[in-house]
Design an enzyme around this catalytic site. Structure first.
Site, short mmCIF file in Angstrom:
data_model
loop_
_atom_site.label_atom_id
_atom_site.label_comp_id
_atom_site.label_asym_id
_atom_site.label_seq_id
_atom_site.Cartn_x
_atom_site.Cartn_y
_atom_site.Cartn_z
CG ASP A 217 -5.13 -10.88 2.23
OD1 ASP A 217 -4.12 -10.63 1.56
OD2 ASP A 217 -5.54 -10.11 3.12
CD GLU B 279 -10.13 -3.15 1.43
OE1 GLU B 279 -11.18 -2.99 2.09
OE2 GLU B 279 -9.20 -3.89 1.81
CE1 TYR C 90 -10.01 -7.88 1.88
CE2 TYR C 90 -9.15 -10.05 2.38
CZ TYR C 90 -9.09 -8.68 2.53
OH TYR C 90 -8.09 -8.14 3.28
CG ASP D 193 -1.86 -1.13 1.33
OD1 ASP D 193 -1.39 -2.28 1.45
OD2 ASP D 193 -3.08 -0.90 1.26
C1 9WN Z 1 -3.81 -8.34 5.75
C2 9WN Z 1 -4.07 -3.21 3.48
C3 9WN Z 1 -4.10 -4.70 3.16
C4 9WN Z 1 -3.66 -5.00 1.72
C5 9WN Z 1 -3.94 -6.43 1.30
C6 9WN Z 1 -5.41 -6.73 1.60
C7 9WN Z 1 -5.71 -6.50 3.08
C8 9WN Z 1 -4.88 -7.35 5.30
C9 9WN Z 1 -6.18 -7.69 6.01
O1 9WN Z 1 -5.43 -5.15 3.41
O2 9WN Z 1 -4.98 -7.42 3.86
O3 9WN Z 1 -2.58 -7.95 5.22
O4 9WN Z 1 -6.19 -7.55 7.26
O5 9WN Z 1 -7.15 -8.10 5.39
O6 9WN Z 1 -5.73 -8.03 1.22
O7 9WN Z 1 -3.65 -6.61 -0.06
O8 9WN Z 1 -2.29 -4.73 1.59
O9 9WN Z 1 -4.80 -2.49 2.53
#
Ligand code: 9WN
Length: 423
Positions: free
Chosen positions: A160, A384, A340, A37
């Protein structure tokens, strides 16, 4: 709503999520600094504050481990709103960090930031270069031991809960997770988030890491999950090549970097699944392919690794939806347009794909993707992710990387793209 007002909103989101040197993905849901990010945030900042863009990358790389790994989360200030927090990860770093990494896009974004103002960025890039190099070395030496880049936790992929990881997740015993309280489902619609079974397994993997003091060799050898990730493989390959461009400009010897890139390119046949007619995730514990087309496969274009079969797959999945590239195959039984990484379209992934398509000489497709991504943001704002069938906004609002992608790419027409370094 005019273009100008969306530009202003996007800048306000970056400033509003700015914690002074690092940027939160969004308030509430993600109250810390995340690795990839931050790289996209830097690209966004570079459209109006080049020095601030370099600060973002510096803050990220300042938490690099001695091993060279750059962690996926940096817990600058405690915040009870996120689980699992630093007390669960127990990595002993200061500031506290998680014990896993995330897609190595920082060098790709650093090159963009640098090219947007080469003179101002020269010294900043020179300072960052050895750290990026050390991170890439870590990837190649620790995580490319089977050829392609491997992940030891689905969170490392950044995608994820995508179906790519289902076969690897099936081998993870979630019963050791114990009692815990999720926080994500209190911030956003739980239907759009991973399941409890997923979280049990995610936490079990974190506990395994703690149990071996985050010793990477042991996690790779004995950990519960190890899969080759096409997405990271292609991003790393592209990032190696971008880092080599910066290295040359700095007068560095880039032989080692080019050697890594060559090895990785030679390993690409390992993740080509002939039955799927596409690159595929591979369970390195069993030798099985996931047999599911995911958006990671399309990152091949970023690394000049596309081919006619992949082109056909791209057009097949894209033509089945109305907005952007779906994160998973819309014709697969596992497809879920709002869950997601199991179907929704992510502006940040669309932007990466467009960079690759443009490089592959497919400016028409890159423009189609840009226009679709822009229409999602124009309709609903800086979410998002989005439902690729009906554009429903999903997950967190006022999202840093969506705002950054608007400023650098989605909100730009073809002419201004070149000016902003998106080409
Ligand atoms: C775990 C922050 C992050 C992104 C990932 C996204 C989500 C986190 C979560 O959010 O992941 O790292 O807690 O779900 O999948 O791509 O970097 O935006």
């Amino acid at each position: 709503m005019t273009m100008t007002s969306l530009d202003e909103q996007a800048r306000a989101i970056l400033r509003g999520n700015d914690q002074g040197g690092y940027t939160l993905p969004t308030h509430g849901l993600y109250p810390y600094q995340w690795n990839w990010d931050s790289a996209f945030a830097a690209w966004g900042f570079a459209t109006f504050d080049n020095a601030r863009a370099w600060d973002e990358l510096d803050t990220l790389m300042a938490s690099q481990w001695d091993t060279g790994m750059v962690p996926h989360i940096i817990f600058h200030k405690p915040d009870p709103g996120y689980f699992p927090g630093p007390d669960v990860w127990q990595t002993g770093q200061s500031p506290a960090t998680s014990g896993i990494t995330q897609p190595p896009v920082a060098a790709i974004m650093a090159r963009k930031v640098w090219e947007m103002d080469p003179k101002a960025g020269q010294a900043r890039m020179a300072a960052l270069y050895p750290k990026l190099l050390a991170w890439h070395r870590w990837w190649h030496e620790v995580r490319c031991t089977h050829g392609p880049a491997a992940i030891t936790h689905p969170w490392e992929s950044g995608r994820d809960n995508c179906p790519d990881w289902d076969i690897g997740m099936a081998g993870v015993d979630g019963s050791s997770a114990g009692e815990y309280q999720r926080r994500d489902t209190g911030h956003v619609n739980p239907e759009m988030r991973p399941t409890k079974q997923d979280y049990d397994r995610y936490i079990a993997m974190v506990k395994f890491g703690c149990s071996v003091d985050w010793d990477q060799a042991r996690i790779v050898r004995d950990g519960p999950f190890l899969m080759a990730d096409p997405g990271i493989t292609f991003m790393l390959l592209r990032a190696d090549e971008d880092l080599a461009v910066m290295g040359r400009a700095l007068g560095e010897d880039v032989t080692e970097l080019l050697g890594w890139a060559e090895d990785l390119r030679a390993a690409l046949p390992t993740i080509w699944n002939d039955d799927l007619h596409a690159y595929d995730a591979l369970n390195l514990k069993t030798g099985e392919f996931a047999n599911i087309l995911g958006s990671g496969a399309f990152m091949a274009y970023l690394a000049d690794a596309g081919n006619p079969q992949l082109d056909a797959q791209l057009m097949r999945v894209w033509d089945k939806v109305n907005y952007g590239i779906p994160s998973a195959d819309p014709e697969a039984a596992t497809f879920d347009p709002r869950k997601y990484w199991r179907g929704p379209t992510w502006p940040v992934v669309n932007a990466l794909l467009a960079i690759g398509l443009r490089d592959a000489g497919r400016a028409d497709l890159a423009e189609r993707l840009r226009a679709q991504t822009a229409s999602l943001i124009r309709k609903h704002g800086f979410y998002e992710y989005f439902d690729p069938l009906d554009a429903t906004p999903c997950g967190g609002a006022d999202f840093t990387w969506t705002a950054a992608i608007w400023l650098t790419w989605a909100g730009r027409d073809v002419e201004s793209d070149a000016v902003r370094g998106a080409a």
